[in-house]
Motif scaffolding. Structure first.
Motif, PDB file in Angstrom:
ATOM      1  N   GLY A  51      39.092  33.721  46.907  1.00  0.00           N
ATOM      2  CA  GLY A  51      38.762  32.898  45.752  1.00  0.00           C
ATOM      3  C   GLY A  51      37.683  33.536  44.912  1.00  0.00           C
ATOM      4  N   PRO A  52      37.433  32.982  43.728  1.00  0.00           N
ATOM      5  CA  PRO A  52      36.477  33.590  42.814  1.00  0.00           C
ATOM      6  C   PRO A  52      35.033  33.378  43.251  1.00  0.00           C
ATOM      7  N   SER A  74      42.530  30.348  36.163  1.00  0.00           N
ATOM      8  CA  SER A  74      42.081  30.631  37.517  1.00  0.00           C
ATOM      9  C   SER A  74      43.136  31.487  38.205  1.00  0.00           C
ATOM     10  N   GLY A  75      42.742  32.161  39.264  1.00  0.00           N
ATOM     11  CA  GLY A  75      43.678  33.008  39.985  1.00  0.00           C
ATOM     12  C   GLY A  75      43.399  34.477  39.735  1.00  0.00           C
ATOM     13  N   SER A 232      40.361  38.085  30.929  1.00  0.00           N
ATOM     14  CA  SER A 232      39.824  36.724  30.862  1.00  0.00           C
ATOM     15  C   SER A 232      39.479  36.346  29.426  1.00  0.00           C
ATOM     16  N   TRP A 260      39.997  38.583  40.894  1.00  0.00           N
ATOM     17  CA  TRP A 260      40.185  37.331  40.163  1.00  0.00           C
ATOM     18  C   TRP A 260      39.709  37.465  38.725  1.00  0.00           C
ATOM     19  N   THR A 261      40.109  36.518  37.923  1.00  0.00           N
ATOM     20  CA  THR A 261      39.598  36.447  36.563  1.00  0.00           C
ATOM     21  C   THR A 261      38.105  36.129  36.612  1.00  0.00           C
ATOM     22  N   SER A 263      34.930  34.026  34.922  1.00  0.00           N
ATOM     23  CA  SER A 263      34.664  32.822  34.142  1.00  0.00           C
ATOM     24  C   SER A 263      33.167  32.630  33.989  1.00  0.00           C
TER      25      SER A 263
END
Length: 265
Positions: A51-52, A74-75, A232, A260-261, A263
């Motif tokens: 996960g991020p 997300s992802g 992103s 992950w992206t 944010s």
């Protein structure tokens, strides 16, 4: 004083154990230094399949979020890339920096302009100009694109040496969808911390308006984060990529498919 053979052997054994511990500590220290000089602050921002993790983008203690056109997906960055449209470049002859608003405004309304916000975020040992809580006078940081330490000192020379890079260059954004954004949305894109990184000035100049197909950081350890950040930003502001750009991004992410992206939240 007579020392027994058994005592002597115990002393030798303790000595070897002590030297072993010191050797392990030295190797660990060297490994940490290697990590810091090659990856630095951005290594902690590279998420894994679990996960991020929080990227070095936003500090809620003194920054306020800039609202993009769309939430960052997300992802994985690869998955987000597949959701971005692929088109050719639009015309650049009508590009004007002023279409993105006056440079370094206080878009998030926290009382400080964007340039100083990013310097404060990315530098360590920050010193402010006397009487100011915003204007950064000095600091140091691990420059991400070259992977080396740099000092910043306020002034014309320091401003040329350390610049704030738009991860997705504004001219590139203009040719890939930003012309359809409103003036307010373009202003947010130009001042969104997600799209901004303190960087070496000459390297930033070399990058120009290059996308991933024409320019990538020399420091390879930052490339996964860098490309994920571009993806992103483009997803958040409804921008597209060219076929060559998408291919280049996929090549980079091929070495880190679980990236992950990024944010600001």
């Amino acid at each position: 004083m007579t020392v027994s053979w058994s005592a002597y052997r115990r002393a030798r054994r303790r000595s070897r154990q002590a030297w072993g511990i010191l050797a392990v500590a030295a190797v660990s220290a060297l490994g940490a230094l290697f990590w810091f000089f090659t990856a630095g602050q951005f290594a902690v921002a590279e998420p894994t399949a679990s996960g991020p993790t929080e990227a070095p983008v936003f500090d809620p203690a003194w920054m306020k979020p800039v609202v993009p056109v769309h939430p960052v997906p997300s992802g994985t960055a690869l998955s987000a890339l597949d959701g971005i449209a692929v088109k050719g470049r639009a015309a650049k002859d009508n590009y004007d920096r002023e279409a993105f608003g006056q440079a370094w405004q206080d878009v998030d309304r926290n009382g400080c302009d964007t340039r100083n916000d990013i310097l404060r975020r990315d530098l360590t040992g920050v010193v402010f100009i006397e009487g100011s809580k915003c204007r950064v006078a000095a600091g140091s940081f691990h420059e991400p694109y070259l992977g080396q330490f740099m000092d910043f000192r306020r002034g014309s020379e320091g401003s040329r040496a350390v610049q704030i890079d738009h991860v997705v260059p504004l001219a590139d954004a203009w040719q890939k969808g930003a012309q359809a954004l409103t003036a307010v949305q373009r202003q947010r894109l130009a001042n969104d911390p997600l799209n901004l990184i303190a960087a070496d000035g000459p390297v930033n100049g070399q990058k120009g308006a290059g996308d991933a197909a024409t320019w990538l950081p020399k420091n390879k350890s930052i490339r996964c984060h860098y490309v994920a950040r571009q993806i992103s930003v483009k997803a958040a502001y409804g921008l597209w990529v060219t076929e060559a750009e998408k291919d280049a991004m996929k090549r980079v992410l091929g070495s880190c498919p679980d990236q992950w992206t990024i944010s600001a939240n």
